[in-house]
Scaffold this active site. Structure first.
Site, PDB file in Angstrom:
ATOM      1  CD  GLU A  31      15.305   6.866  45.951  1.00 38.76           C
ATOM      2  OE1 GLU A  31      15.844   7.294  46.777  1.00 38.76           O
ATOM      3  OE2 GLU A  31      15.705   6.070  45.025  1.00 38.76           O
ATOM      4  CD  GLU A  72      17.475   3.803  40.542  1.00 36.47           C
ATOM      5  OE1 GLU A  72      17.853   3.225  41.611  1.00 36.47           O
ATOM      6  OE2 GLU A  72      17.092   4.772  40.373  1.00 36.47           O
TER       7      GLU A  72
HETATM    8  O1  G3I Z   1      33.041   9.976  43.897  1.00 42.42           O
HETATM    9  C1  G3I Z   1      33.375  10.075  45.615  1.00 42.42           C
HETATM   10  C2  G3I Z   1      34.690   9.735  45.917  1.00 42.42           C
HETATM   11  O2  G3I Z   1      35.568  10.889  45.373  1.00 42.42           O
HETATM   12  C3  G3I Z   1      34.978   9.614  47.187  1.00 42.42           C
HETATM   13  O3  G3I Z   1      36.387   9.244  47.620  1.00 42.42           O
HETATM   14  C4  G3I Z   1      33.906   8.340  47.903  1.00 42.42           C
HETATM   15  C5  G3I Z   1      33.990   8.074  49.435  1.00 42.42           C
HETATM   16  O4  G3I Z   1      32.985   7.376  50.027  1.00 42.42           O
HETATM   17  O5  G3I Z   1      32.683   8.771  47.542  1.00 42.42           O
HETATM   18  C6  G3I Z   1      32.470   8.835  46.134  1.00 42.42           C
HETATM   19  O6  G3I Z   1      31.038   9.042  45.896  1.00 42.42           O
HETATM   20  C7  G3I Z   1      30.131   8.175  46.161  1.00 42.42           C
HETATM   21  C8  G3I Z   1      29.391   7.931  45.056  1.00 42.42           C
HETATM   22  O7  G3I Z   1      28.387   6.750  45.179  1.00 42.42           O
HETATM   23  C9  G3I Z   1      30.331   7.254  43.628  1.00 42.42           C
HETATM   24  O8  G3I Z   1      30.804   6.105  44.026  1.00 42.42           O
HETATM   25  C10 G3I Z   1      29.135   8.403  47.251  1.00 42.42           C
HETATM   26  O9  G3I Z   1      29.961   8.613  48.509  1.00 42.42           O
HETATM   27  C11 G3I Z   1      28.174   7.532  47.317  1.00 42.42           C
HETATM   28  O10 G3I Z   1      26.993   7.984  48.368  1.00 42.42           O
HETATM   29  C12 G3I Z   1      27.498   7.301  45.969  1.00 42.42           C
HETATM   30  O11 G3I Z   1      26.377   6.164  46.194  1.00 42.42           O
HETATM   31  C13 G3I Z   1      25.427   6.446  45.102  1.00 42.42           C
HETATM   32  C14 G3I Z   1      23.888   6.314  45.598  1.00 42.42           C
HETATM   33  O12 G3I Z   1      22.988   6.568  44.631  1.00 42.42           O
HETATM   34  C15 G3I Z   1      24.038   7.638  46.648  1.00 42.42           C
HETATM   35  O13 G3I Z   1      23.085   8.774  46.245  1.00 42.42           O
HETATM   36  C16 G3I Z   1      25.443   5.401  44.199  1.00 42.42           C
HETATM   37  O14 G3I Z   1      26.792   5.108  43.549  1.00 42.42           O
HETATM   38  C17 G3I Z   1      24.176   5.077  43.313  1.00 42.42           C
HETATM   39  O15 G3I Z   1      24.463   3.915  42.562  1.00 42.42           O
HETATM   40  C18 G3I Z   1      23.172   5.326  44.046  1.00 42.42           C
HETATM   41  O16 G3I Z   1      22.137   5.337  43.025  1.00 42.42           O
HETATM   42  C19 G3I Z   1      20.612   5.387  43.712  1.00 42.42           C
HETATM   43  C20 G3I Z   1      19.840   5.987  42.557  1.00 42.42           C
HETATM   44  O17 G3I Z   1      20.362   7.293  42.262  1.00 42.42           O
HETATM   45  C21 G3I Z   1      18.347   6.116  43.369  1.00 42.42           C
HETATM   46  N1  G3I Z   1      18.077   5.132  43.509  1.00 42.42           N
HETATM   47  C22 G3I Z   1      18.661   4.460  44.495  1.00 42.42           C
HETATM   48  C23 G3I Z   1      20.114   3.986  44.111  1.00 42.42           C
HETATM   49  C24 G3I Z   1      20.828   2.992  44.641  1.00 42.42           C
HETATM   50  O18 G3I Z   1      21.056   3.493  46.046  1.00 42.42           O
END
Ligand code: G3I
Length: 380
Positions: A162, A267
């Site tokens: 990105e 994705e």
């Molecule tokens: O694991 C913690 C947990 O311990 C905590 O209690 C909770 C509270 O919010 O957060 C959890 O972490 C979250 C994690 O996902 C696992 O569920 C993060 O807050 C959350 O920001 C994270 O989101 C991820 C997102 O990327 C942010 O980077 C998504 O799972 C993931 O599917 C998403 O993937 C991205 C690709 O990497 C890049 N392209 C876009 C795609 C979709 O956004």
């Protein structure tokens, strides 16, 4: 028994055998990996519960259906390298072992991104931005350590993720501000140095939008001209029921293929909920407030929308298959609807239905539709 009767019985047995064989060969495949065998691998992004075996139902689906995995979060910089001298390889090691146990094509995601990277990476002890050489060294050490650890075991890395704005210009990330435009080529060079056999991908969303697509095409063209070891483009595929059109998807894949790179749909998920952002995007920093109008299917998805989703999935897989010479992988971003990031983005707590398996792990109509597209191509 007369010779004639014997002949007749022989013919009948032969006919029965042919019917049985035909039935066996025309039987629809029961898994995605089987349906697309010979065309491309079909993957899923998997989460920590699946990697560690806590989500048994999810693991059964992954093992049965997919021949590739991507790590949804466990290999992102903030997870694998949270402090300057601390690497956290426990979950990534388990992730790779999971893929090896199932003989899968294993993807690494992602090395250089502006999101989910700890603040220390860009700062010195006083909190100021570090200089170019320091950041290049940190990038190099990170890539060398992470890619090097899984050399020959992770087959493909999302190297730069990105890097582009919606208008196709380079995103003003700390990478760009501190290092300059060549941070992208450096990342690819370091990854290639750490594992010369690995496929190396530039990965981005909304590449079907003209301005961004043009920016990405120009970037890949430049990298290829400079001999940078970029092997593929990841069209993320965070799609909707209407966007992108099949013609647009078709044209986008063709445009990248012409540059001599492979294409992966890295994705994939298809949102059926009302679009909450003005522009089609997958920018993780976007946040929109809760509103019942934006969450219309909290109590279940109407059959008509299930059918619409199934048709949409079938249409898109039809396009991917048409380009099977360049499309090497299609990865769903999650296993069941319950796992999807779409439930919490850009509005928290919605009930989203973007994948092929429902909240109880059952295959959806969309799953059958995708299987059929793959199976039909085999019998054509
Ligand atoms: O694991 C913690 C947990 O311990 C905590 O209690 C909770 C509270 O919010 O957060 C959890 O972490 C979250 C994690 O996902 C696992 O569920 C993060 O807050 C959350 O920001 C994270 O989101 C991820 C997102 O990327 C942010 O980077 C998504 O799972 C993931 O599917 C998403 O993937 C991205 C690709 O990497 C890049 N392209 C876009 C795609 C979709 O956004």
């Amino acid at each position: 028994m007369s010779t004639r009767t014997r002949k007749q019985l022989g013919l009948a047995a032969l006919a029965a055998l042919i019917v049985t064989l035909t039935a066996a060969t025309t039987q629809e495949p029961t898994s995605l990996k089987e349906a697309y065998k010979g065309a491309f691998v079909v993957g899923a992004a998997i989460n920590a519960a699946q990697i560690t075996g806590q989500d048994r139902r999810g693991d059964a689906i992954i093992g049965e259906q997919f021949d590739s995995i991507s790590p949804e979060n466990v290999l992102k910089w903030e997870r694998v390298h949270p402090e300057p001298v601390t690497y956290a390889f426990d979950l990534p090691d388990q992730y790779v072992a999971f893929g090896e146990k199932h003989h899968m094509f294993i993807v690494g995601h992602c090395l250089v991104w502006h999101s989910q990277v700890p603040a220390w990476v860009f700062r010195d002890d006083k909190g100021n931005f570090v200089d170019r050489d320091t950041l290049l060294k940190r990038m190099h050490d990170h890539i060398q350590t992470v890619v090097g650890r899984y050399k020959g075991r992770i087959q493909s890395w999302d190297v730069v993720n990105e890097a582009l704005n919606e208008d196709g210009t380079l995103r003003q990330s700390p990478w760009l501000k501190i290092i300059g435009e060549d941070y992208i080529e450096k990342a690819f060079q370091y990854a290639h140095e750490a594992d010369p056999q690995a496929q190396l991908t530039y990965n981005d969303y909304s590449l079907e939008n003209e301005a961004k697509r043009n920016g990405a095409l120009a970037l890949i063209k430049k990298l290829k001209a400079e001999g940078v070891p970029v092997t593929s483009v990841g069209i993320q595929g965070h799609d909707g029921l209407q966007w992108p059109s099949v013609e647009n998807e078709d044209a986008t894949i063709s445009a990248f293929a012409k540059l001599g790179v492979k294409v992966v749909i890295s994705e994939l998920d298809i949102d059926v909920l009302p679009q909450a952002t003005k522009q089609q995007t997958a920018d993780v920093s976007m946040k929109v407030g809760q509103d019942p109008k934006l969450n219309p299917y909290a109590n279940g998805l109407p059959q008509s929308v299930q059918e619409e989703l199934a048709k949409r999935y079938a249409d898109l897989f039809g396009v991917y298959l048409k380009h099977r010479d360049v499309v090497t992988r299609v990865t769903l971003w999650g296993v069941t609807d319950a796992d999807s990031w779409r439930n919490d983005w850009p509005v928290k707590g919605r009930t989203s239905y973007p994948l092929l398996f429902d909240r109880s792990g059952q295959p959806k109509l969309a799953f059958q539709a995708v299987i059929r597209v793959g199976a039909n191509t085999k019998t054509e």
